[in-house]
Structure formats: structure tokens, C-alpha cells
Write a protein that holds these residues in place. Sequence first.
Motif, PDB file in Angstrom:
ATOM      1  N   LEU A 318      22.290  -2.908  34.529  1.00 53.10           N
ATOM      2  CA  LEU A 318      22.782  -1.563  34.823  1.00 53.10           C
ATOM      3  C   LEU A 318      22.311  -1.112  36.205  1.00 53.10           C
ATOM      4  O   LEU A 318      23.075  -0.510  36.973  1.00 53.10           O
ATOM      5  CB  LEU A 318      22.315  -0.582  33.749  1.00 53.10           C
ATOM      6  CG  LEU A 318      22.731   0.873  33.922  1.00 53.10           C
ATOM      7  CD1 LEU A 318      24.258   0.996  33.946  1.00 53.10           C
ATOM      8  CD2 LEU A 318      22.154   1.749  32.800  1.00 53.10           C
ATOM      9  N   GLY A 319      21.050  -1.402  36.526  1.00 52.97           N
ATOM     10  CA  GLY A 319      20.537  -1.047  37.852  1.00 52.97           C
ATOM     11  C   GLY A 319      21.322  -1.718  38.967  1.00 52.97           C
ATOM     12  O   GLY A 319      21.614  -1.104  40.003  1.00 52.97           O
ATOM     13  N   LEU A 329      22.608   6.403  43.349  1.00 49.11           N
ATOM     14  CA  LEU A 329      22.638   6.699  41.917  1.00 49.11           C
ATOM     15  C   LEU A 329      21.359   6.227  41.236  1.00 49.11           C
ATOM     16  O   LEU A 329      20.809   5.169  41.573  1.00 49.11           O
ATOM     17  CB  LEU A 329      23.846   6.013  41.264  1.00 49.11           C
ATOM     18  CG  LEU A 329      25.231   6.483  41.711  1.00 49.11           C
ATOM     19  CD1 LEU A 329      26.315   5.590  41.111  1.00 49.11           C
ATOM     20  CD2 LEU A 329      25.465   7.936  41.319  1.00 49.11           C
ATOM     21  N   GLU A 330      20.873   7.015  40.278  1.00 52.84           N
ATOM     22  CA  GLU A 330      19.700   6.657  39.489  1.00 52.84           C
ATOM     23  C   GLU A 330      19.994   6.926  38.025  1.00 52.84           C
ATOM     24  O   GLU A 330      20.864   7.744  37.687  1.00 52.84           O
ATOM     25  CB  GLU A 330      18.478   7.474  39.933  1.00 52.84           C
ATOM     26  CG  GLU A 330      18.073   7.253  41.384  1.00 52.84           C
ATOM     27  CD  GLU A 330      16.912   8.156  41.787  1.00 52.84           C
ATOM     28  OE1 GLU A 330      16.419   8.916  40.918  1.00 52.84           O
ATOM     29  OE2 GLU A 330      16.505   8.098  42.961  1.00 52.84           O
ATOM     30  N   ASP A 348      21.158   8.925  31.062  1.00 53.01           N
ATOM     31  CA  ASP A 348      21.438  10.029  31.989  1.00 53.01           C
ATOM     32  C   ASP A 348      21.612   9.451  33.386  1.00 53.01           C
ATOM     33  O   ASP A 348      20.798   8.620  33.830  1.00 53.01           O
ATOM     34  CB  ASP A 348      20.295  11.040  32.000  1.00 53.01           C
ATOM     35  CG  ASP A 348      20.156  11.783  30.676  1.00 53.01           C
ATOM     36  OD1 ASP A 348      21.111  11.729  29.880  1.00 53.01           O
ATOM     37  OD2 ASP A 348      19.104  12.396  30.432  1.00 53.01           O
ATOM     38  N   LEU A 349      22.657   9.881  34.079  1.00 50.35           N
ATOM     39  CA  LEU A 349      22.948   9.392  35.423  1.00 50.35           C
ATOM     40  C   LEU A 349      22.717  10.523  36.427  1.00 50.35           C
ATOM     41  O   LEU A 349      23.316  11.591  36.327  1.00 50.35           O
ATOM     42  CB  LEU A 349      24.394   8.912  35.508  1.00 50.35           C
ATOM     43  CG  LEU A 349      24.832   8.348  36.856  1.00 50.35           C
ATOM     44  CD1 LEU A 349      24.125   7.035  37.147  1.00 50.35           C
ATOM     45  CD2 LEU A 349      26.351   8.152  36.891  1.00 50.35           C
ATOM     46  N   ILE A 382      27.496   8.250  29.119  1.00 51.01           N
ATOM     47  CA  ILE A 382      26.772   8.754  30.288  1.00 51.01           C
ATOM     48  C   ILE A 382      26.731  10.277  30.300  1.00 51.01           C
ATOM     49  O   ILE A 382      27.744  10.943  30.093  1.00 51.01           O
ATOM     50  CB  ILE A 382      27.447   8.254  31.588  1.00 51.01           C
ATOM     51  CG1 ILE A 382      27.581   6.725  31.575  1.00 51.01           C
ATOM     52  CG2 ILE A 382      26.666   8.710  32.814  1.00 51.01           C
ATOM     53  CD1 ILE A 382      28.402   6.175  32.723  1.00 51.01           C
ATOM     54  N   THR A 383      25.545  10.812  30.586  1.00 55.26           N
ATOM     55  CA  THR A 383      25.374  12.244  30.844  1.00 55.26           C
ATOM     56  C   THR A 383      25.059  12.417  32.324  1.00 55.26           C
ATOM     57  O   THR A 383      24.067  11.873  32.823  1.00 55.26           O
ATOM     58  CB  THR A 383      24.239  12.841  30.003  1.00 55.26           C
ATOM     59  OG1 THR A 383      24.526  12.647  28.617  1.00 55.26           O
ATOM     60  CG2 THR A 383      24.070  14.328  30.296  1.00 55.26           C
ATOM     61  N   MET A 384      25.917  13.145  33.042  1.00 52.12           N
ATOM     62  CA  MET A 384      25.750  13.317  34.487  1.00 52.12           C
ATOM     63  C   MET A 384      24.831  14.499  34.776  1.00 52.12           C
ATOM     64  O   MET A 384      24.899  15.545  34.114  1.00 52.12           O
ATOM     65  CB  MET A 384      27.103  13.554  35.153  1.00 52.12           C
ATOM     66  CG  MET A 384      28.208  12.604  34.720  1.00 52.12           C
ATOM     67  SD  MET A 384      28.079  10.993  35.465  1.00 52.12           S
ATOM     68  CE  MET A 384      28.890  11.261  37.032  1.00 52.12           C
ATOM     69  N   GLU A 385      23.975  14.358  35.800  1.00 52.83           N
ATOM     70  CA  GLU A 385      23.094  15.455  36.196  1.00 52.83           C
ATOM     71  C   GLU A 385      22.710  15.287  37.660  1.00 52.83           C
ATOM     72  O   GLU A 385      22.933  14.243  38.267  1.00 52.83           O
ATOM     73  CB  GLU A 385      21.831  15.494  35.327  1.00 52.83           C
ATOM     74  CG  GLU A 385      20.947  14.260  35.461  1.00 52.83           C
ATOM     75  CD  GLU A 385      19.689  14.361  34.616  1.00 52.83           C
ATOM     76  OE1 GLU A 385      18.626  13.924  35.108  1.00 52.83           O
ATOM     77  OE2 GLU A 385      19.763  14.863  33.478  1.00 52.83           O
ATOM     78  N   ASN A 386      22.126  16.349  38.229  1.00 54.54           N
ATOM     79  CA  ASN A 386      21.600  16.317  39.596  1.00 54.54           C
ATOM     80  C   ASN A 386      20.078  16.344  39.550  1.00 54.54           C
ATOM     81  O   ASN A 386      19.477  16.847  38.606  1.00 54.54           O
ATOM     82  CB  ASN A 386      22.087  17.517  40.415  1.00 54.54           C
ATOM     83  CG  ASN A 386      23.582  17.509  40.619  1.00 54.54           C
ATOM     84  OD1 ASN A 386      24.267  18.442  40.223  1.00 54.54           O
ATOM     85  ND2 ASN A 386      24.108  16.466  41.241  1.00 54.54           N
ATOM     86  N   SER A 387      19.471  15.844  40.608  1.00 53.21           N
ATOM     87  CA  SER A 387      18.018  15.902  40.728  1.00 53.21           C
ATOM     88  C   SER A 387      17.592  17.287  41.214  1.00 53.21           C
ATOM     89  O   SER A 387      18.362  17.994  41.869  1.00 53.21           O
ATOM     90  CB  SER A 387      17.524  14.848  41.707  1.00 53.21           C
ATOM     91  OG  SER A 387      16.138  15.014  41.984  1.00 53.21           O
ATOM     92  N   TYR A 388      16.347  17.677  40.884  1.00 51.25           N
ATOM     93  CA  TYR A 388      15.797  18.937  41.385  1.00 51.25           C
ATOM     94  C   TYR A 388      15.098  18.740  42.727  1.00 51.25           C
ATOM     95  O   TYR A 388      14.537  19.680  43.278  1.00 51.25           O
ATOM     96  CB  TYR A 388      14.814  19.516  40.370  1.00 51.25           C
ATOM     97  CG  TYR A 388      15.479  19.923  39.072  1.00 51.25           C
ATOM     98  CD1 TYR A 388      16.173  21.119  38.979  1.00 51.25           C
ATOM     99  CD2 TYR A 388      15.435  19.098  37.958  1.00 51.25           C
ATOM    100  CE1 TYR A 388      16.807  21.496  37.792  1.00 51.25           C
ATOM    101  CE2 TYR A 388      16.069  19.456  36.778  1.00 51.25           C
ATOM    102  CZ  TYR A 388      16.745  20.656  36.698  1.00 51.25           C
ATOM    103  OH  TYR A 388      17.368  21.009  35.531  1.00 51.25           O
TER     104      TYR A 388
END
Length: 394
Positions: A318-319, A329-330, A348-349, A382-388
Amino acid sequence: MTEFLIKKFVPDYEKVEDGTVRTRYGILSSIVGITCNLILFTTKLLIGLLINSISVMADAFNNLSDAASSIIGFIGVKMADKPADEDHPFGHGRIEYIAAFIVAFLVIQVGFSLFKSSIVKILHPEEMSFRMISIVILLLSVCVKLWMCMFNKKLGSRIHSSVMLATSADSLGDVATTSATIVSILVFRILGWNIDGLIGLIVSVVVMIAGVNIAKDTLAPLIGEAIDPKLYAEISNFVKSFDGIVGTHDLIIHNYGPSRSMASIHAEVPNDVGVLISHEIIDRIEREAYDRFHMSLVIHMDPVETKNQQFLELKQMLGEVLEEVDSRLEFHDLRMVNGRERINLIFDLVVPRDYQRSQYQMVKEQILRRVRERDGRCQCIITMENSYCAETVR
């Protein structure tokens, strides 16, 4: 001079993370600002009246607004130092930001008043007179403001104060405006051109821009800022440095005023280690994090697989897929649900903030396709999100 004042008026000046010491730095900055700006205001106002120059008087009232700003800053620093109480369990540190925002409003208001006066002066110019003493005093004013710029920059950098750094930038703007005033007087003396109103107009615009910049700098922590990448890496690496922690993600920092922060982070622990053992490690990290970063760190434990060979191979695969799609992407919180004919990879992506919503589905489809090309049994959820974390170093 700066080091002398710090050592003279700030006991324990090296302990910059201590809230009391930080307040003393703020008080020193405010008192120096009040004193210098009141002297400059009085001197420039007298010169402006003497030579009938609106640009000099505009510069004088700019210094008066700076003195008022220092007074409000002084009150703000003292109020921000109040300890937590029943109604404010996180203390009163954000009052410092509110005080700075009031200062920004006053600076903008003064700039607007000067703007109107300069327009009148342009439409109805008045005769000026030249005095060499006025040039000398204004040059001394430039030197004082330049020192104040460096003084506040040094203090602000030492205690990481956005308010002091904004004050430093404002002082640098004052250097430019006073220099422009000197130019207007010299132009009148040498060429006989009265550009006093025009220079006053320029000064007023610079003052208003300084006020807007201060407002932006103080509103940012009130609204909520992304985490500095250096601090993000420092805290993450600190947590990962402990035995029994195999990874981290989702670091969030809440700012309740300078040197008053709370943070939370997810720490990945091996799923075959006892809960009590992992909990003991987490407790130790939280205690040591407070001593090192002077913030309360709350850690959420995420048990992860560390020995299942099939899981580790799919994780590596996957990595590699994400690296092919977009190296930025992480992923985290990967779980594998293994059925007879199908393997669900749930994770989570983390996507860059410059992604548009329309790109989310496209990225998902690329990942799904490339994963299935490598292993036809796999299906991604997949759950998409942004970094803080901020994506650029500030």
C-alpha cells in the motif's frame, strides 16, 4: 543595550518557557515602547508645529498610537498572566491576542485619520518652513525606531511572541515613514516643492497596512493555526523514541495563549503487548512531554499488527502504491479483514490541503485500481482527511 535591559529587569531570563518569565519579557517590551514612543511623540509634535508640517505631525501621532499600543499590550500581558479559575480552566493567555487585536484596530484608526488630514493638505497646501534641528531630531528618531525594531525582534524571537514580532515589524515601518518625512522636508528645502501632503498620505497608508498585518498575526492563533512542521516533527519523533511505540499520527495542538497549549496524538503500540504495559509507557511519555514541551499531551493508543507477515506485506504494498500516485499521500490506522476470497484494507488517507474535493474520488479510484493490479483479492475502504500540520515551514 538589549541584553543589559533583559538581565537587569528580567530575573531568570534564560527560562523563557516559564510563564512568569515570559510575562516579564512582555512587561519590559511594553515599558520600553511606552517610554520611547512618548518621547518621540512629544518631540515630533513640537517640530511639526514649529515648521508647519503635516507629515511630521502625522509621524508624531503614529508614535502616539504606538505608545497607546504598548499600554494596551502591557495591560494585556498582565491580564494574560492570571492563573486558571473555575470559569477559565485553561487560563487567560488568549487575552494577549485580544489586546494585540485592539492595538491593531487603533493603529488602523490613526492611519485613517492621518489619511484624511493628508488629503486636505494636498488639496489646500500650506507654506512650510525649514529648520535643520528638525532634520537632526528626525534622524535620531529613525535610530531609536531601528533599535526598537531589533529590540522587539530579539525579545519576540526568544519567547516566540507573535505580538512582539508584529511590534518589531511596525517599528521597521516607522523607520520607513520617518525617513519619508525627512525626504519631504529636504525636497522642500532644496527644490521648493511642497510634497508634505503626499508624504503624509504615504505615511498614513503604511500605518494602516501595519495595523492590518498586526490584526492578521493576532487573529491567526485565535481562529486556530496549522502546526509548525518543525514542532510537529519534534513532538512526533519524541513520542516515537520510546520503546513500545511503533508510530504516531493525528497530532493536534490547541493554543490557549503563548506558552499555554494542549496537544493530543495517536500513538501506535503492538497489539500483542498487554494493555497495562502500553498504558504505563503512555503515562511516562505524557509526563516527560510536559517537562520538555511545557504542554499537556494526551495520547490515544492505537494497537497495530507488527508480526503478521501477510499484513506487513500488504502494508508495504500500500505504501508503494501511494508513492506512485502522489508521494505526499500518507496513511494510518490500517486494518485488514481477511475473508476467503476477499481482503478488505481499511485505512485513513491523509491528502494534501491543495486537493480539491473533486480530486478525492479520482485519487481513491487510482489507489483501488493499482492495489487490485498488485493483488486482485484486495478491496480498499478509505477515509479521507487532512493533516493538522502546516505544509510549509513558517
